[in-house]
Design a protein around this motif. Structure first.
Motif, PDB file in Angstrom:
ATOM      1  N   ALA A  82       2.454  -4.896 -57.036  1.00  0.00           N
ATOM      2  CA  ALA A  82       3.682  -5.481 -57.519  1.00  0.00           C
ATOM      3  C   ALA A  82       4.190  -4.146 -58.305  1.00  0.00           C
ATOM      4  O   ALA A  82       3.871  -3.208 -58.801  1.00  0.00           O
ATOM      5  CB  ALA A  82       3.337  -6.435 -58.422  1.00  0.00           C
ATOM      6  N   VAL A  83       5.667  -4.397 -58.637  1.00  0.00           N
ATOM      7  CA  VAL A  83       6.558  -3.444 -59.263  1.00  0.00           C
ATOM      8  C   VAL A  83       7.497  -4.181 -60.424  1.00  0.00           C
ATOM      9  O   VAL A  83       7.876  -5.350 -60.071  1.00  0.00           O
ATOM     10  CB  VAL A  83       7.092  -2.519 -58.388  1.00  0.00           C
ATOM     11  CG1 VAL A  83       8.131  -3.456 -57.485  1.00  0.00           C
ATOM     12  CG2 VAL A  83       8.249  -1.472 -59.056  1.00  0.00           C
ATOM     13  N   ASN A  84       7.549  -3.802 -61.479  1.00  0.00           N
ATOM     14  CA  ASN A  84       8.469  -4.266 -62.489  1.00  0.00           C
ATOM     15  C   ASN A  84       9.263  -3.113 -63.251  1.00  0.00           C
ATOM     16  O   ASN A  84       8.377  -2.199 -63.567  1.00  0.00           O
ATOM     17  CB  ASN A  84       7.691  -5.090 -63.642  1.00  0.00           C
ATOM     18  CG  ASN A  84       7.161  -6.406 -63.036  1.00  0.00           C
ATOM     19  OD1 ASN A  84       7.338  -6.798 -62.153  1.00  0.00           O
ATOM     20  ND2 ASN A  84       6.404  -7.126 -63.999  1.00  0.00           N
ATOM     21  N   PHE A  85      10.346  -3.256 -63.350  1.00  0.00           N
ATOM     22  CA  PHE A  85      10.982  -2.085 -64.352  1.00  0.00           C
ATOM     23  C   PHE A  85      12.245  -2.569 -64.819  1.00  0.00           C
ATOM     24  O   PHE A  85      12.947  -3.789 -64.496  1.00  0.00           O
ATOM     25  CB  PHE A  85      11.334  -1.148 -63.400  1.00  0.00           C
ATOM     26  CG  PHE A  85      12.158  -1.229 -62.176  1.00  0.00           C
ATOM     27  CD1 PHE A  85      13.652  -0.951 -62.473  1.00  0.00           C
ATOM     28  CD2 PHE A  85      11.895  -1.734 -60.863  1.00  0.00           C
ATOM     29  CE1 PHE A  85      14.519  -1.266 -61.377  1.00  0.00           C
ATOM     30  CE2 PHE A  85      12.837  -1.762 -59.865  1.00  0.00           C
ATOM     31  CZ  PHE A  85      14.139  -1.712 -60.230  1.00  0.00           C
ATOM     32  N   ALA A 111       2.111  -5.995 -67.443  1.00  0.00           N
ATOM     33  CA  ALA A 111       2.146  -5.741 -66.096  1.00  0.00           C
ATOM     34  C   ALA A 111       1.367  -4.497 -65.777  1.00  0.00           C
ATOM     35  O   ALA A 111       0.625  -4.355 -64.710  1.00  0.00           O
ATOM     36  CB  ALA A 111       3.487  -5.588 -65.650  1.00  0.00           C
ATOM     37  N   TYR A 112       1.566  -3.459 -66.566  1.00  0.00           N
ATOM     38  CA  TYR A 112       1.017  -2.240 -66.545  1.00  0.00           C
ATOM     39  C   TYR A 112      -0.665  -2.442 -66.570  1.00  0.00           C
ATOM     40  O   TYR A 112      -1.271  -1.776 -65.877  1.00  0.00           O
ATOM     41  CB  TYR A 112       1.631  -1.076 -67.600  1.00  0.00           C
ATOM     42  CG  TYR A 112       0.672   0.239 -67.584  1.00  0.00           C
ATOM     43  CD1 TYR A 112       1.280   0.882 -66.827  1.00  0.00           C
ATOM     44  CD2 TYR A 112      -0.047   0.534 -68.600  1.00  0.00           C
ATOM     45  CE1 TYR A 112       0.761   2.615 -66.646  1.00  0.00           C
ATOM     46  CE2 TYR A 112      -0.688   1.678 -68.563  1.00  0.00           C
ATOM     47  CZ  TYR A 112      -0.142   2.519 -67.696  1.00  0.00           C
ATOM     48  OH  TYR A 112      -0.794   3.885 -67.486  1.00  0.00           O
ATOM     49  N   GLN A 113      -1.089  -3.136 -67.613  1.00  0.00           N
ATOM     50  CA  GLN A 113      -2.621  -3.328 -67.645  1.00  0.00           C
ATOM     51  C   GLN A 113      -2.933  -4.003 -66.400  1.00  0.00           C
ATOM     52  O   GLN A 113      -4.264  -3.829 -65.999  1.00  0.00           O
ATOM     53  CB  GLN A 113      -2.794  -4.086 -68.967  1.00  0.00           C
ATOM     54  CG  GLN A 113      -2.261  -3.420 -70.243  1.00  0.00           C
ATOM     55  CD  GLN A 113      -3.126  -2.361 -70.582  1.00  0.00           C
ATOM     56  OE1 GLN A 113      -4.318  -2.201 -69.992  1.00  0.00           O
ATOM     57  NE2 GLN A 113      -2.536  -1.261 -71.055  1.00  0.00           N
ATOM     58  N   TYR A 114      -2.210  -4.813 -65.593  1.00  0.00           N
ATOM     59  CA  TYR A 114      -2.827  -5.581 -64.383  1.00  0.00           C
ATOM     60  C   TYR A 114      -2.450  -4.630 -63.334  1.00  0.00           C
ATOM     61  O   TYR A 114      -2.915  -5.201 -62.065  1.00  0.00           O
ATOM     62  CB  TYR A 114      -1.900  -6.854 -64.067  1.00  0.00           C
ATOM     63  CG  TYR A 114      -2.586  -7.993 -65.136  1.00  0.00           C
ATOM     64  CD1 TYR A 114      -3.525  -8.676 -64.564  1.00  0.00           C
ATOM     65  CD2 TYR A 114      -1.982  -8.301 -66.377  1.00  0.00           C
ATOM     66  CE1 TYR A 114      -4.335  -9.720 -65.307  1.00  0.00           C
ATOM     67  CE2 TYR A 114      -2.574  -9.455 -66.938  1.00  0.00           C
ATOM     68  CZ  TYR A 114      -3.351 -10.094 -66.416  1.00  0.00           C
ATOM     69  OH  TYR A 114      -3.964 -11.182 -67.198  1.00  0.00           O
TER      70      TYR A 114
END
Length: 182
Positions: A82-85, A111-114
């Motif tokens: 996955a990618v979130n920004f 999100a980063y922790q996952y």
């Protein structure tokens, strides 16, 4: 300068900034299309949750936001990661860390922790574009000694515009490590 002149200049600058921010978003969306067509990633802009209050007819309405904003863009890469920004634009020489709201920061941190690729995509005056890994952004003070980043400090995270005018914000993403180094 008279107060009315100052107000007019502020309104004008606000419109210029809004147009440049919209241009930045169009570059990102073109990049999303580019990656989707090539089956590299499927990323979409996160719609802002709104509740209509009054119907004005013809598809127009008055609405208000129902909750705090999430990351601007979400999706996934080929292979399932996955990618979130968050996308941020400034016409100044530095981008303040607090441009990412507390709620957005919490979401990006989760999100980063996952294991999601989380970052802040920055544009400085529509000239320089940078993908700042979340691990760097969340601790700008620790990395740079202050809670903002300049284009010079962001240089290692620069992303380029491809020959077709597309912002290639995912290039070399797989080479980044936890601390954001390539």
């Amino acid at each position: 300068m008279m107060p009315s002149e100052q107000a007019a200049r502020r309104r004008y600058q606000g419109k210029v900034n809004k147009a440049q921010g919209a241009f930045f978003e169009k570059l990102i969306e073109a990049g999303c299309d580019y990656y989707r067509i090539r089956e590299i990633a499927d990323i979409e802009k996160t719609p802002e949750p709104m509740q209509p209050i009054k119907d004005l007819g013809g598809g127009k309405f008055i609405a208000h936001y129902t909750k705090c904003a999430q990351a601007d863009f979400k999706g996934f890469l080929q292979g399932g990661r996955a990618v979130n920004f968050e996308a941020k634009y400034t016409d100044t020489g530095r981008m303040s860390q607090d441009r990412v709201t507390e709620e957005q920061a919490e979401r990006l941190e989760r999100a980063y922790q996952y294991g999601v690729w989380a970052f802040v995509l920055c544009s400085f005056a529509s000239v320089g574009f940078y993908r700042i890994p979340w691990g760097i952004w969340r601790d700008l003070k620790g990395h740079f000694g202050h809670k903002y980043i300049t284009p010079q400090e962001a240089a290692p995270y620069e992303v380029r515009i491809g020959g077709s005018g597309v912002l290639l914000f995912l290039d070399h993403l797989k080479g980044e490590t936890e601390n954001g180094k390539v």
